[in-house]
Design a protein around this motif. Structure first.
Motif, PDB file in Angstrom:
ATOM      1  N   GLU A 109       0.851  -1.179   0.000  1.00  0.00           N
ATOM      2  CA  GLU A 109       0.000   0.000   0.000  1.00  0.00           C
ATOM      3  C   GLU A 109       0.892   1.235   0.000  1.00  0.00           C
ATOM      4  OE1 GLU A 109      -2.755  -0.109   3.221  1.00  0.00           O
ATOM      5  OE2 GLU A 109      -3.881  -1.844   2.438  1.00  0.00           O
ATOM      6  N   SER A 110       0.281   2.414   0.018  1.00  0.00           N
ATOM      7  CA  SER A 110       1.064   3.641  -0.002  1.00  0.00           C
ATOM      8  C   SER A 110       1.976   3.767   1.210  1.00  0.00           C
ATOM      9  CB  SER A 110       0.116   4.852  -0.064  1.00  0.00           C
ATOM     10  OG  SER A 110      -0.767   4.839   1.048  1.00  0.00           O
ATOM     11  N   ARG A 111       1.561   3.124   2.324  1.00  0.00           N
ATOM     12  CA  ARG A 111       2.388   3.182   3.544  1.00  0.00           C
ATOM     13  C   ARG A 111       3.394   2.055   3.616  1.00  0.00           C
ATOM     14  NH1 ARG A 111      -1.187   0.425   8.038  1.00  0.00           N
ATOM     15  NH2 ARG A 111      -2.795  -0.573   6.788  1.00  0.00           N
ATOM     16  N   GLY A 112       3.466   1.203   2.581  1.00  0.00           N
ATOM     17  CA  GLY A 112       4.426   0.103   2.565  1.00  0.00           C
ATOM     18  C   GLY A 112       3.731  -1.240   2.540  1.00  0.00           C
ATOM     19  N   TRP A 113       4.485  -2.295   2.900  1.00  0.00           N
ATOM     20  CA  TRP A 113       3.924  -3.645   2.914  1.00  0.00           C
ATOM     21  C   TRP A 113       3.010  -3.817   4.117  1.00  0.00           C
ATOM     22  CZ3 TRP A 113       4.143  -6.904  -1.027  1.00  0.00           C
ATOM     23  CH2 TRP A 113       5.136  -6.712  -1.998  1.00  0.00           C
ATOM     24  N   VAL A 114       1.829  -4.372   3.874  1.00  0.00           N
ATOM     25  CA  VAL A 114       0.834  -4.572   4.920  1.00  0.00           C
ATOM     26  C   VAL A 114       0.458  -6.054   4.968  1.00  0.00           C
ATOM     27  CG1 VAL A 114      -1.490  -3.995   5.715  1.00  0.00           C
ATOM     28  CG2 VAL A 114      -0.064  -2.242   4.644  1.00  0.00           C
ATOM     29  N   GLU A 115       0.375  -6.586   6.178  1.00  0.00           N
ATOM     30  CA  GLU A 115      -0.007  -7.982   6.359  1.00  0.00           C
ATOM     31  C   GLU A 115      -1.510  -8.084   6.644  1.00  0.00           C
ATOM     32  OE1 GLU A 115       2.301  -9.568   9.521  1.00  0.00           O
ATOM     33  OE2 GLU A 115       3.996 -10.091   8.241  1.00  0.00           O
ATOM     34  N   THR A 116      -2.161  -9.005   5.990  1.00  0.00           N
ATOM     35  CA  THR A 116      -3.564  -9.303   6.271  1.00  0.00           C
ATOM     36  C   THR A 116      -3.712 -10.807   6.478  1.00  0.00           C
ATOM     37  OG1 THR A 116      -4.059  -9.480   3.909  1.00  0.00           O
ATOM     38  CG2 THR A 116      -4.462  -7.348   4.972  1.00  0.00           C
ATOM     39  N   LEU A 117      -4.774 -11.186   7.171  1.00  0.00           N
ATOM     40  CA  LEU A 117      -5.020 -12.585   7.496  1.00  0.00           C
ATOM     41  C   LEU A 117      -6.212 -13.106   6.713  1.00  0.00           C
ATOM     42  CD1 LEU A 117      -4.665 -12.380  11.384  1.00  0.00           C
ATOM     43  CD2 LEU A 117      -2.887 -12.968   9.733  1.00  0.00           C
ATOM     44  N   ARG A 118      -6.094 -14.333   6.243  1.00  0.00           N
ATOM     45  CA  ARG A 118      -7.199 -14.989   5.538  1.00  0.00           C
ATOM     46  C   ARG A 118      -7.323 -16.405   6.064  1.00  0.00           C
ATOM     47  NH1 ARG A 118      -7.045 -18.396   1.355  1.00  0.00           N
ATOM     48  NH2 ARG A 118      -4.894 -17.850   0.820  1.00  0.00           N
ATOM     49  N   ALA A 119      -8.560 -16.826   6.339  1.00  0.00           N
ATOM     50  CA  ALA A 119      -8.776 -18.186   6.824  1.00  0.00           C
ATOM     51  C   ALA A 119      -8.289 -19.197   5.787  1.00  0.00           C
ATOM     52  CB  ALA A 119     -10.256 -18.403   7.124  1.00  0.00           C
ATOM     53  N   LYS A 120      -7.558 -20.202   6.236  1.00  0.00           N
ATOM     54  CA  LYS A 120      -6.993 -21.185   5.320  1.00  0.00           C
ATOM     55  C   LYS A 120      -8.066 -22.041   4.672  1.00  0.00           C
ATOM     56  CE  LYS A 120      -3.381 -24.702   4.978  1.00  0.00           C
ATOM     57  NZ  LYS A 120      -2.283 -25.417   5.681  1.00  0.00           N
TER      58      LYS A 120
END
Length: 213
Positions: A109-120
């Protein structure tokens, strides 16, 4: 892992519990919220920390005290009280048992790398902010492993009649268990004497002790 998810949640809940109590008692002078200290913490840890703090909030309950002559409730004082911390631990243990396995996705994103979670697994209900999440399988705690800090379960005392995690079947990981007898001295036949002391005899009792092979 599930275990680290639980550790993050219970530690976060413990901090929130202690800060809330000290602020309520007036022993802490700084009780506001500070948004400046947001360290580089992963999405997984942030989620489990928030789950721990939310547990405190969800278990708050109303306590009241009556004031007046001879116990009459002419005036009632009520306040929100925290739960017993043991109840918090039991609740988070249930969340540990039902923790959701996740996949960590990174996107820019504009602020850099962002981590998000997704159910496996899409077939399962996605976790809420009150559920614990993890993405690595737990190590094998049956055998000693210095890398994971596991001492193994050999020589651990187990309950031969239990079908739970403390039972010999589960705790001993299918290796079986040894049984020995122990002779213990205990106080018995206690009598209260007026006034005011208790006298007891000493009895020897034999117990069966079961330990994992």
């Amino acid at each position: 892992t599930r275990e680290s998810a639980f550790v993050h949640a219970i530690a976060s809940a413990g901090v929130a519990f202690a800060v809330t109590r000290s602020c309520a008692e007036g022993t802490s002078t700084i009780c506001g919220c500070d948004s400046h200290h947001k360290g580089p913490r992963s999405a997984m840890n942030r989620h489990n920390n928030e789950a721990g703090r939310t547990t405190i909030l969800d278990h708050m309950h109303l306590k009241c005290k009556c004031h007046g002559l001879s116990g009459s409730c002419e005036v009632k004082t009520c306040w929100w009280a925290q739960p017993d911390f043991r109840a918090i631990g039991d609740y988070l243990k249930d969340k540990y048992d039902s923790a959701s396995e996740m996949v960590v996705e990174k996107h820019r994103e504009s602020r850099g790398w962002v981590e998000t979670l997704r159910a496996k697994y899409a077939l399962f209900k996605p976790p809420t902010e009150r559920d614990l999440v993890y993405y690595e399988n737990s190590p094998n705690f049956c055998e000693p492993n210095p890398e994971t800090g596991s001492f193994g379960t050999r020589d651990r005392t187990c309950n031969v009649t239990s079908h739970g995690i403390d039972g010999c079947d589960l705790l001993c990981c299918g290796r079986g268990h040894n049984t020995r007898t122990e002779r213990r001295k205990e106080k018995c036949h206690c009598i209260f004497h007026w006034c005011c002391y208790v006298s007891c005899q000493e009895c020897a009792r034999v117990y069966d002790v079961h330990t994992c092979k």
